[in-house]
Design an enzyme around this catalytic site. Structure first.
Site, PDB file in Angstrom:
ATOM      1  N   GLU A   1       0.761  -1.688  -0.091  1.00 33.26           N
ATOM      2  CA  GLU A   1      -0.318   0.028  -0.188  1.00 33.26           C
ATOM      3  C   GLU A   1       1.123   1.774  -0.383  1.00 33.26           C
ATOM      4  OE1 GLU A   1      -2.382  -1.126   3.187  1.00 33.26           O
ATOM      5  OE2 GLU A   1      -2.872   1.554   3.056  1.00 33.26           O
TER       6      GLU A   1
ATOM      7  N   CYS B   1       3.397   7.874   0.239  1.00 26.73           N
ATOM      8  CA  CYS B   1       4.093   7.406   1.867  1.00 26.73           C
ATOM      9  C   CYS B   1       3.738   6.466   1.285  1.00 26.73           C
ATOM     10  CB  CYS B   1       2.573   8.174   2.925  1.00 26.73           C
ATOM     11  SG  CYS B   1       3.271   6.841   4.773  1.00 26.73           S
TER      12      CYS B   1
ATOM     13  N   CYS C   1       4.539  -6.623   8.867  1.00 22.17           N
ATOM     14  CA  CYS C   1       5.403  -5.855  10.318  1.00 22.17           C
ATOM     15  C   CYS C   1       5.143  -6.692  10.746  1.00 22.17           C
ATOM     16  CB  CYS C   1       5.261  -4.378  10.315  1.00 22.17           C
ATOM     17  SG  CYS C   1       5.800  -3.663  11.297  1.00 22.17           S
TER      18      CYS C   1
ATOM     19  N   CYS D   1       2.702  -3.822  17.132  1.00 20.53           N
ATOM     20  CA  CYS D   1       2.625  -2.685  18.084  1.00 20.53           C
ATOM     21  C   CYS D   1       0.685  -2.719  17.909  1.00 20.53           C
ATOM     22  CB  CYS D   1       2.391  -1.236  17.143  1.00 20.53           C
ATOM     23  SG  CYS D   1       4.452  -1.092  17.168  1.00 20.53           S
TER      24      CYS D   1
ATOM     25  N   CYS E   1      -1.767  -1.266  15.409  1.00 17.26           N
ATOM     26  CA  CYS E   1      -1.315  -1.024  14.179  1.00 17.26           C
ATOM     27  C   CYS E   1      -1.900  -2.529  13.003  1.00 17.26           C
ATOM     28  CB  CYS E   1       0.113  -0.802  13.420  1.00 17.26           C
ATOM     29  SG  CYS E   1       0.779  -0.839  11.987  1.00 17.26           S
TER      30      CYS E   1
ATOM     31  N   CYS F   1      -2.188   3.521   7.532  1.00 21.69           N
ATOM     32  CA  CYS F   1      -1.451   2.421   7.268  1.00 21.69           C
ATOM     33  C   CYS F   1      -2.220   0.724   7.219  1.00 21.69           C
ATOM     34  CB  CYS F   1      -0.421   2.459   7.691  1.00 21.69           C
ATOM     35  SG  CYS F   1       0.282   2.334   9.055  1.00 21.69           S
TER      36      CYS F   1
HETATM   37  N1  SAH Z   1       7.130   1.258  11.101  1.00 23.60           N
HETATM   38  C1  SAH Z   1       6.842   2.684  11.357  1.00 23.60           C
HETATM   39  C2  SAH Z   1       6.709   3.173  10.492  1.00 23.60           C
HETATM   40  C3  SAH Z   1       5.336   2.606  10.352  1.00 23.60           C
HETATM   41  S1  SAH Z   1       3.942   3.241  10.695  1.00 23.60           S
HETATM   42  C4  SAH Z   1       7.298   3.187  12.906  1.00 23.60           C
HETATM   43  O1  SAH Z   1       6.785   2.453  13.792  1.00 23.60           O
HETATM   44  O2  SAH Z   1       7.130   3.989  13.028  1.00 23.60           O
HETATM   45  C5  SAH Z   1       3.974   5.354  10.481  1.00 23.60           C
HETATM   46  C6  SAH Z   1       3.091   5.871  11.558  1.00 23.60           C
HETATM   47  O3  SAH Z   1       2.150   5.510  11.940  1.00 23.60           O
HETATM   48  C7  SAH Z   1       4.095   5.447  13.177  1.00 23.60           C
HETATM   49  O4  SAH Z   1       3.712   6.419  14.238  1.00 23.60           O
HETATM   50  C8  SAH Z   1       2.583   4.504  13.775  1.00 23.60           C
HETATM   51  O5  SAH Z   1       3.006   4.290  15.406  1.00 23.60           O
HETATM   52  C9  SAH Z   1       1.483   4.894  13.223  1.00 23.60           C
HETATM   53  N2  SAH Z   1       0.422   4.004  13.518  1.00 23.60           N
HETATM   54  C10 SAH Z   1       0.514   3.045  12.791  1.00 23.60           C
HETATM   55  N3  SAH Z   1      -0.726   2.403  12.976  1.00 23.60           N
HETATM   56  C11 SAH Z   1      -2.067   3.766  12.940  1.00 23.60           C
HETATM   57  C12 SAH Z   1      -3.176   3.648  14.584  1.00 23.60           C
HETATM   58  N4  SAH Z   1      -3.969   2.950  13.902  1.00 23.60           N
HETATM   59  N5  SAH Z   1      -3.414   5.424  13.996  1.00 23.60           N
HETATM   60  C13 SAH Z   1      -2.825   6.472  14.513  1.00 23.60           C
HETATM   61  N6  SAH Z   1      -1.615   6.026  14.211  1.00 23.60           N
HETATM   62  C14 SAH Z   1      -1.254   4.627  13.590  1.00 23.60           C
END
Ligand code: SAH
Length: 358
Positions: free
Chosen positions: A104, A117, A124, A128, A131, A345
């Site tokens: 994506e 982006c 991944c 987290c 996510c 994302c």
């Molecule tokens: N792995 C990297 C980059 C990918 S995610 C990282 O952890 O930074 C990009 C950003 O979106 C990160 O800050 C992540 O924590 C955030 N993110 C992921 N899922 C999210 C969600 N459901 N709501 C808000 N931010 C989110």
């Protein structure tokens, strides 16, 4: 012969992926194929103009193109689906890779230029809890050619220059470090896309040894750290990486990074309703970040149904912002783009794969 080039999937493994090559590698390839070294630069320029067939590289000799076709290929990627926001024109792309995996990428149109982006991995493994990208784990790393290919594919699609890149799609960039570094060098090349390091943001959950290496490289990119909590008790609950590299270690490396690069670091903080959005959390965060050359980006969490977590209400977000500001922390609330076409994302890809399974 030449026209058959793009159908070489069966023996791709033995062929050179031109989009993943540096100028030097293309110069060596040219020499190996009996051509002058300078052809490598021409080849690089064509590839990063987004050309999709070796056949169309107008200034290369025909016999060179025939030989190139025998040993190399352009890793073109197909667009499976585009969703465009009616609210702000943000476009989400589902892109299919040669092996059938789906990734994506998102195009955002800002006044300062077109920003993409992009993803660095299929899925991944960081786990987290909020996510969508990590729900099914990681399938594989993307090659640098596939990372840059997302920029080229979108640029070709819109017929306009992409000036900014954020590595904030699916995947953890520092978990695919070598390819991401190669991508940064390639995308920055004046003979290629020529995107300034200052127009590139790399977002990470904080893999410290790689951050240390990145600091030593002294690239002028913007580093964004996914912090999302003011203390280890909370961060451990939503980000497994924190049990390996905790907040103290993370902030320590950030200070080193800033000292080395003179660049302001961004901290991303997604506000989760009732979890990390209270007054005391804002105060604790302000204290932790005091004196660090940084900027905090507040994002109300986008709901991902698997997690059961909810985003904070607007008033809470502004309240949180006010406290940080009062304590001298530079802070903004991130504008949410494309909120009508699928949230954060990994959600679009996930939704698509699920609908295919049904
Ligand atoms: N792995 C990297 C980059 C990918 S995610 C990282 O952890 O930074 C990009 C950003 O979106 C990160 O800050 C992540 O924590 C955030 N993110 C992921 N899922 C999210 C969600 N459901 N709501 C808000 N931010 C989110």
């Amino acid at each position: 012969m030449i026209d058959n080039l793009r159908v070489g999937e069966g023996f791709m493994d033995n062929m050179v992926d031109l989009r993943s090559c540096s100028i030097e590698e293309l110069e060596n390839l040219s020499l190996e194929l009996g051509e002058k070294k300078f052809r490598g630069k021409q080849l690089f320029a064509w590839i990063h103009k987004g050309i999709e067939s070796i056949h169309n590289m107008a200034n290369l000799p025909k016999d060179f193109k025939v030989k190139l076709n025998q040993v190399s290929y352009i890793n073109n990627m197909d667009i499976l689906k585009i969703l465009e926001s009616k609210l702000d024109g943000t476009r989400k792309y589902l892109i299919v890779l040669k092996d059938g995996n789906i990734i994506e990428s998102v195009l955002m149109k800002y006044k300062h230029g077109n920003t993409v982006c992009i993803s660095t991995q299929v899925g991944c493994k960081m786990g987290c809890s909020f996510c969508a990208s990590t729900v099914d784990g990681v399938k594989r790393n993307l090659t640098s050619g596939e990372i840059i290919g997302q920029v080229l594919t979108i640029q070709n699609d819109i017929g306009q220059r992409i000036s900014n890149v954020v590595l904030m799609g699916s995947g953890e960039p520092l978990d695919n470090y070598e390819e991401v570094i190669k991508f940064l060098e390639t995308v920055n090349s004046p003979l290629g896309l020529n995107i300034s390091m200052r127009n590139i943001t790399l977002s990470t959950c904080g893999i410290i040894p790689k951050l240390l290496d990145l600091a030593h490289r002294n690239l002028q990119i913007t580093l964004a750290i996914s912090l999302h909590a003011p203390n280890d008790v909370l961060r451990n609950r939503i980000m497994p990486i924190n049990r390996v590299y905790n907040i103290e270690k993370l902030l320590d490396i950030c200070k080193k990074y800033i000292k080395k690069t003179n660049r302001r670091v961004t901290f991303e903080y997604s506000l989760i309703r009732g979890f990390n959005d209270k007054r005391e959390h804002a105060i604790e965060l302000s204290e932790k970040l005091k004196g660090i050359l940084c900027h905090v980006n507040l994002i109300p969490l986008n709901e991902v149904k698997e997690s059961g977590l909810k985003g904070s209400k607007r008033e809470r977000v502004y309240e949180f912002q006010k406290i940080l500001k009062k304590n001298g922390i530079d802070v903004t609330v991130r504008r949410e783009l494309g909120s009508d076409i699928d949230a954060s994302c990994g959600q679009l890809r996930k939704g698509y794969i699920e609908s295919m399974r049904k």
